[in-house]
Motif scaffolding. Structure first.
Motif, PDB file in Angstrom:
ATOM      1  N   GLU A 254       0.831  -1.210   0.000  1.00 48.37           N
ATOM      2  CA  GLU A 254       0.000   0.000   0.000  1.00 48.37           C
ATOM      3  C   GLU A 254       0.862   1.256   0.000  1.00 48.37           C
ATOM      4  N   LEU A 255       1.938   1.235   0.753  1.00 47.65           N
ATOM      5  CA  LEU A 255       2.859   2.372   0.782  1.00 47.65           C
ATOM      6  C   LEU A 255       3.481   2.597  -0.592  1.00 47.65           C
ATOM      7  N   ALA A 256       3.921   1.528  -1.231  1.00 45.51           N
ATOM      8  CA  ALA A 256       4.535   1.646  -2.562  1.00 45.51           C
ATOM      9  C   ALA A 256       3.536   2.188  -3.582  1.00 45.51           C
ATOM     10  N   LEU A 257       2.280   1.740  -3.510  1.00 45.05           N
ATOM     11  CA  LEU A 257       1.247   2.250  -4.413  1.00 45.05           C
ATOM     12  C   LEU A 257       1.026   3.743  -4.183  1.00 45.05           C
ATOM     13  N   ASP A 258       0.964   4.161  -2.930  1.00 43.65           N
ATOM     14  CA  ASP A 258       0.785   5.577  -2.608  1.00 43.65           C
ATOM     15  C   ASP A 258       1.942   6.429  -3.119  1.00 43.65           C
ATOM     16  N   VAL A 259       3.163   5.944  -2.932  1.00 47.33           N
ATOM     17  CA  VAL A 259       4.346   6.680  -3.389  1.00 47.33           C
ATOM     18  C   VAL A 259       4.335   6.809  -4.908  1.00 47.33           C
ATOM     19  N   ALA A 260       3.992   5.738  -5.608  1.00 46.50           N
ATOM     20  CA  ALA A 260       3.962   5.767  -7.069  1.00 46.50           C
ATOM     21  C   ALA A 260       2.921   6.760  -7.578  1.00 46.50           C
ATOM     22  N   VAL A 261       1.742   6.780  -6.966  1.00 49.09           N
ATOM     23  CA  VAL A 261       0.695   7.723  -7.372  1.00 49.09           C
ATOM     24  C   VAL A 261       1.130   9.151  -7.083  1.00 49.09           C
ATOM     25  N   ASP A 262       1.732   9.387  -5.931  1.00 49.21           N
ATOM     26  CA  ASP A 262       2.200  10.731  -5.576  1.00 49.21           C
ATOM     27  C   ASP A 262       3.263  11.242  -6.537  1.00 49.21           C
ATOM     28  N   GLU A 263       4.172  10.372  -6.947  1.00 50.08           N
ATOM     29  CA  GLU A 263       5.284  10.798  -7.801  1.00 50.08           C
ATOM     30  C   GLU A 263       4.905  10.931  -9.267  1.00 50.08           C
ATOM     31  N   THR A 264       3.984  10.085  -9.756  1.00 43.24           N
ATOM     32  CA  THR A 264       3.666  10.106 -11.183  1.00 43.24           C
ATOM     33  C   THR A 264       2.318  10.726 -11.497  1.00 43.24           C
ATOM     34  N   GLY A 265       1.402  10.746 -10.523  1.00 42.56           N
ATOM     35  CA  GLY A 265       0.074  11.261 -10.773  1.00 42.56           C
ATOM     36  C   GLY A 265      -0.806  10.304 -11.558  1.00 42.56           C
ATOM     37  N   GLN A 266      -0.333   9.087 -11.768  1.00 43.51           N
ATOM     38  CA  GLN A 266      -1.084   8.076 -12.510  1.00 43.51           C
ATOM     39  C   GLN A 266      -1.219   6.826 -11.658  1.00 43.51           C
TER      40      GLN A 266
END
Length: 54
Positions: free
Chosen positions: A11-23
Motif C-alpha cells: 500500500e505504501l509503494a502504491l501511494d508513493v507511485a501515485v504521488d510521484e507520477t500522478g497516474q
C-alpha cells in the motif's frame, strides 16, 4: 519507476507511485521460479512480493 515491495508495504509503494507520477501504477506479482532475487523490499529487508511500476 519500479518499486519492489513486500506484502506488508504494498500500500505504501502504491501511494508513493501515485504521488510521484500522478497516474495509477501497475501492480505485478514477482514470480519466484527458484531464482533468488538480489533485490529486497524498498522499505525493509524482506523479499519482494510485488513490483509497482508506471
Amino acid at each position: 519507476m519500479k518499486l519492489y515491495c513486500c506484502e506488508e508495504h504494498v500500500e505504501l509503494a502504491l501511494d508513493v507511485a501515485v504521488d510521484e507520477t500522478g497516474q495509477f501504477p501497475v501492480l505485478e506479482k514477482v514470480v519466484d521460479k527458484g531464482v533468488k532475487l538480489s533485490t529486497t523490499c524498498e522499505y525493509c529487508s524482506n523479499r519482494p512480493t510485488y513490483m509497482v511500476s508506471n
